[in-house]
Enzyme design. Structure first.
Site, PDB file in Angstrom:
ATOM      1  N   ARG A 150       0.857  -1.189   0.000  1.00 24.70           N
ATOM      2  CA  ARG A 150       0.000   0.000   0.000  1.00 24.70           C
ATOM      3  C   ARG A 150       0.886   1.229   0.000  1.00 24.70           C
ATOM      4  O   ARG A 150       1.893   1.252   0.713  1.00 24.70           O
ATOM      5  CB  ARG A 150      -0.846   0.048   1.281  1.00 24.70           C
ATOM      6  CG  ARG A 150      -1.795  -1.092   1.469  1.00 24.70           C
ATOM      7  CD  ARG A 150      -2.182  -1.216   2.936  1.00 24.70           C
ATOM      8  NE  ARG A 150      -1.028  -1.549   3.771  1.00 24.70           N
ATOM      9  CZ  ARG A 150      -0.994  -1.475   5.091  1.00 24.70           C
ATOM     10  NH1 ARG A 150      -2.041  -1.055   5.759  1.00 24.70           N
ATOM     11  NH2 ARG A 150       0.094  -1.805   5.767  1.00 24.70           N
ATOM     12  N   ALA A 255     -16.609   5.177   5.062  1.00 27.33           N
ATOM     13  CA  ALA A 255     -17.393   5.833   4.008  1.00 27.33           C
ATOM     14  C   ALA A 255     -16.841   7.233   3.794  1.00 27.33           C
ATOM     15  O   ALA A 255     -16.327   7.864   4.711  1.00 27.33           O
ATOM     16  CB  ALA A 255     -18.852   5.895   4.429  1.00 27.33           C
ATOM     17  N   CYS A 263      -4.219   2.085  -8.472  1.00 27.10           N
ATOM     18  CA  CYS A 263      -4.458   0.636  -8.435  1.00 27.10           C
ATOM     19  C   CYS A 263      -5.934   0.257  -8.459  1.00 27.10           C
ATOM     20  O   CYS A 263      -6.407  -0.315  -9.443  1.00 27.10           O
ATOM     21  CB  CYS A 263      -3.790   0.044  -7.205  1.00 27.10           C
ATOM     22  SG  CYS A 263      -2.024   0.372  -7.191  1.00 27.10           S
ATOM     23  N   LYS A 325      -4.978   9.634  -1.082  1.00 25.89           N
ATOM     24  CA  LYS A 325      -5.115   9.224   0.317  1.00 25.89           C
ATOM     25  C   LYS A 325      -3.995   9.887   1.095  1.00 25.89           C
ATOM     26  O   LYS A 325      -3.028  10.388   0.485  1.00 25.89           O
ATOM     27  CB  LYS A 325      -5.068   7.707   0.456  1.00 25.89           C
ATOM     28  CG  LYS A 325      -3.725   7.067   0.141  1.00 25.89           C
ATOM     29  CD  LYS A 325      -3.791   5.576   0.475  1.00 25.89           C
ATOM     30  CE  LYS A 325      -2.423   4.944   0.409  1.00 25.89           C
ATOM     31  NZ  LYS A 325      -2.447   3.521   0.709  1.00 25.89           N
TER      32      LYS A 325
HETATM   33  C1  UGA Z   1      -4.046  -0.798  -2.950  1.00 24.72           C
HETATM   34  C2  UGA Z   1      -4.144  -2.065  -2.084  1.00 24.72           C
HETATM   35  O1  UGA Z   1      -4.631  -1.712  -0.785  1.00 24.72           O
HETATM   36  C3  UGA Z   1      -2.774  -2.735  -1.954  1.00 24.72           C
HETATM   37  O2  UGA Z   1      -2.883  -3.925  -1.203  1.00 24.72           O
HETATM   38  C4  UGA Z   1      -2.269  -3.049  -3.364  1.00 24.72           C
HETATM   39  O3  UGA Z   1      -0.977  -3.649  -3.320  1.00 24.72           O
HETATM   40  C5  UGA Z   1      -2.188  -1.768  -4.162  1.00 24.72           C
HETATM   41  O4  UGA Z   1      -3.487  -1.149  -4.226  1.00 24.72           O
HETATM   42  C6  UGA Z   1      -1.708  -2.108  -5.533  1.00 24.72           C
HETATM   43  O5  UGA Z   1      -2.435  -2.764  -6.293  1.00 24.72           O
HETATM   44  O6  UGA Z   1      -0.545  -1.843  -5.861  1.00 24.72           O
HETATM   45  P1  UGA Z   1      -3.226   1.706  -2.483  1.00 24.72           P
HETATM   46  O7  UGA Z   1      -3.643   2.033  -3.879  1.00 24.72           O
HETATM   47  O8  UGA Z   1      -1.927   2.199  -1.957  1.00 24.72           O
HETATM   48  O9  UGA Z   1      -3.190   0.109  -2.267  1.00 24.72           O
HETATM   49  O10 UGA Z   1      -4.354   2.327  -1.565  1.00 24.72           O
HETATM   50  P2  UGA Z   1      -5.392   1.815  -0.452  1.00 24.72           P
HETATM   51  O11 UGA Z   1      -4.830   2.001   0.890  1.00 24.72           O
HETATM   52  O12 UGA Z   1      -5.927   0.493  -0.829  1.00 24.72           O
HETATM   53  O13 UGA Z   1      -6.534   2.909  -0.653  1.00 24.72           O
HETATM   54  C7  UGA Z   1      -7.190   3.019  -1.903  1.00 24.72           C
HETATM   55  C8  UGA Z   1      -8.240   4.090  -1.864  1.00 24.72           C
HETATM   56  O14 UGA Z   1      -9.335   3.677  -1.073  1.00 24.72           O
HETATM   57  C9  UGA Z   1      -7.799   5.444  -1.307  1.00 24.72           C
HETATM   58  O15 UGA Z   1      -8.293   6.448  -2.172  1.00 24.72           O
HETATM   59  C10 UGA Z   1      -8.476   5.507   0.053  1.00 24.72           C
HETATM   60  O16 UGA Z   1      -8.757   6.818   0.439  1.00 24.72           O
HETATM   61  C11 UGA Z   1      -9.746   4.725  -0.209  1.00 24.72           C
HETATM   62  N1  UGA Z   1     -10.342   4.122   1.001  1.00 24.72           N
HETATM   63  C12 UGA Z   1      -9.671   3.195   1.710  1.00 24.72           C
HETATM   64  C13 UGA Z   1     -11.615   4.494   1.383  1.00 24.72           C
HETATM   65  O17 UGA Z   1     -12.272   5.350   0.736  1.00 24.72           O
HETATM   66  N2  UGA Z   1     -12.173   3.917   2.490  1.00 24.72           N
HETATM   67  C14 UGA Z   1     -11.522   2.994   3.223  1.00 24.72           C
HETATM   68  O18 UGA Z   1     -12.093   2.498   4.215  1.00 24.72           O
HETATM   69  C15 UGA Z   1     -10.236   2.618   2.823  1.00 24.72           C
END
Ligand code: UGA
Length: 435
Positions: A150, A255, A263, A325
């Site tokens: 992540r 939410a 990704c 994020k």
């Molecule tokens: C994501 C996956 O979590 C990793 O496991 C994966 O390796 C990576 O993609 C990849 O394919 O390389 P990442 O893109 O760094 O990682 O971000 P996340 O932490 O998954 O968050 C993604 C999005 O979801 C962000 O915009 C975040 O704000 C949003 N989010 C996350 C929410 O809106 N609500 C949540 O409860 C969690």
């Protein structure tokens, strides 16, 4: 162990630095001379906590070097392919140009017994196709070893991941590949990190299905936010309550403005496109996951319009956060930047502050105004939007913000502030899915 890492973007740069930091001899190779120059001088080309330190240690140890020449991969026993697989322009499918070019570029430099290890996120079927190519032109083998890091936690996720997945060929070649990967990851395996050995297709699917599941979980709670908005319920309490069920779990149930980044959005689209190619409708629901996610942006734009009395034009809007994020300067498919740009297009005077992403956002959205601190963004604002939940925005206090703004109106698009505290201070406070 000697290894090459082809592609020094997010995944490759972190992987190269961490592998060298763990004691391996690593050469990182990328076609972009600017990136290679930065990395070689110890500078991370993007914001990632802990990466500059890991990079510095690895360079100082003499075990890490960088190059633009694919021939420098020769002599390494393991070759990681860590290039990007973006969404193809005009289609939902993944663009495999960089993966194909990386493997083609490696072929002349492979020796008998080498192992090519794919880490990029690819459509199922890619590894088997590339394995045929590698075998036909060298005595090397291929494994698929997806990466789950992540952004913001990339170093920790690389050094001590939740699990390793090795997609390997059957028979002796598979056993050899497994033994090599066990040596690569010996440090983490010694601490009990689970490792699953599978065929190629399963390994490829593990990665995309994990991201599809996470995206679905986020869109599920955002769909509940829509229901909560129509019924007066509070989605944050709902998430807390269902999250106590260990089968559901509270993580990834926040939410808000939804998911973005390099990704999840492109991976759910590519996965659905691949399923359609296979003649299956199994993943058609991911179109709804995508749609729910994008509707959250519409909702924030509508709330801004509502709070501004339907007159966005000429109003000063303070945008706190444009990264997709917190703890990242990445604005790829950022919901926050999308909202900022839409309000700008509607005539608002948008003033942005992000602790790390001002410069990356300015590159693709140069028309917005960027300032160096939250107070400058808030100064004279007719409306405040909290779009990325950086720690410093979560810690904002209404008493400090009130004297700065022209009108006390705020949209908390990540549901991270205390509604009562802001309302008591006189703010018109709106959030997503909670009253
Ligand atoms: C994501 C996956 O979590 C990793 O496991 C994966 O390796 C990576 O993609 C990849 O394919 O390389 P990442 O893109 O760094 O990682 O971000 P996340 O932490 O998954 O968050 C993604 C999005 O979801 C962000 O915009 C975040 O704000 C949003 N989010 C996350 C929410 O809106 N609500 C949540 O409860 C969690």
């Amino acid at each position: 162990m000697r290894m090459s890492v082809i592609g020094c973007g997010y995944l490759g740069a972190v992987h190269a630095a961490c592998m060298a930091d763990l004691g391996h001899e690593v050469v990182g190779i990328d076609v972009d001379p600017g990136k290679i120059e930065m990395l070689a001088s110890g500078h991370a080309p993007f914001f990632e906590p802990g990466l500059p330190e890991a990079l510095r240690r690895a360079l100082d140890s003499g075990r890490l070097r960088f190059s633009t020449d694919p021939a420098d991969a020769a002599g390494a026993q393991v070759h990681f392919v860590a290039v990007g697989t973006p969404q193809t322009a005009g289609s939902d499918a993944a663009d495999l140009t960089y993966v194909d070019a990386a493997v083609q570029g490696l072929l002349p430099h492979l020796a008998d017994g080498d192992l090519v290890v794919g880490k990029s996120t690819v459509p199922v079927g890619t590894a088997s196709r590339l394995a045929d190519l590698v075998r036909a032109s060298s005595g090397a083998d291929l494994a698929w070893n997806p990466e789950f890091l992540r952004e913001g936690f990339a170093v920790a996720d690389t050094v001590s991941p939740d699990r390793f997945v090795y997609g390997v060929p059957s028979g002796d070649a598979g056993e050899r590949a497994t033994a090599v990967l066990d040596e690569v990851y010996a440090t983490a395996l010694a601490t009990g990190t689970p490792r699953l050995v599978t065929d190629y297709a399963t390994a490829e699917l593990v990665k995309v299905s994990a991201n599809a599941f996470l995206a679905t979980k986020i869109s599920f709670i955002n769909a509940m936010a829509e229901i909560a908005e129509a019924t007066g319920a509070d989605v944050t309490q709902l998430a807390d309550a269902i999250g106590h069920d260990a089968r559901i779990g509270r993580r990834f149930l926040n939410a808000g403005l939804g998911f973005g980044g390099g990704c999840l959005p492109k991976d759910i689209r590519a996965f659905q496109a691949r399923s359609r190619e296979l003649g299956l409708e199994s993943l058609d629901f991911l179109a709804d996951v995508d749609a729910v996610n994008l509707r959250r942006r519409d909702r924030v734009v509508a709330l801004a319009d509502e709070l501004l009395g339907g007159h966005v034009r000429g109003q000063r809007v303070a945008v706190l956060g444009v990264a997709f994020k917190p703890d990242s300067d990445d604005v790829r498919d950022s919901p926050a930047l999308d909202v900022a740009r839409r309000l700008h297009a509607a005539g608002a005077e948008v003033v942005v502050f992000d602790p790390e992403a001002n410069h990356t956002a300015a590159r693709i959205a140069p028309d917005l105004s960027y300032v160096d601190d939250a107070a400058s963004a808030l100064s004279g604002a007719d409306l405040v939007l909290v779009l990325t939940e950086w720690k410093q925005f979560k810690a904002l206090r209404p008493a400090d913000v009130l004297p700065l703004v022209a009108h006390p109106r705020l949209v908390d698009a990540r549901n991270v502030l205390d509604p009562a505290a802001w309302r008591d201070a006189g703010f018109e406070y709106r959030a997503l899915g909670r009253p």
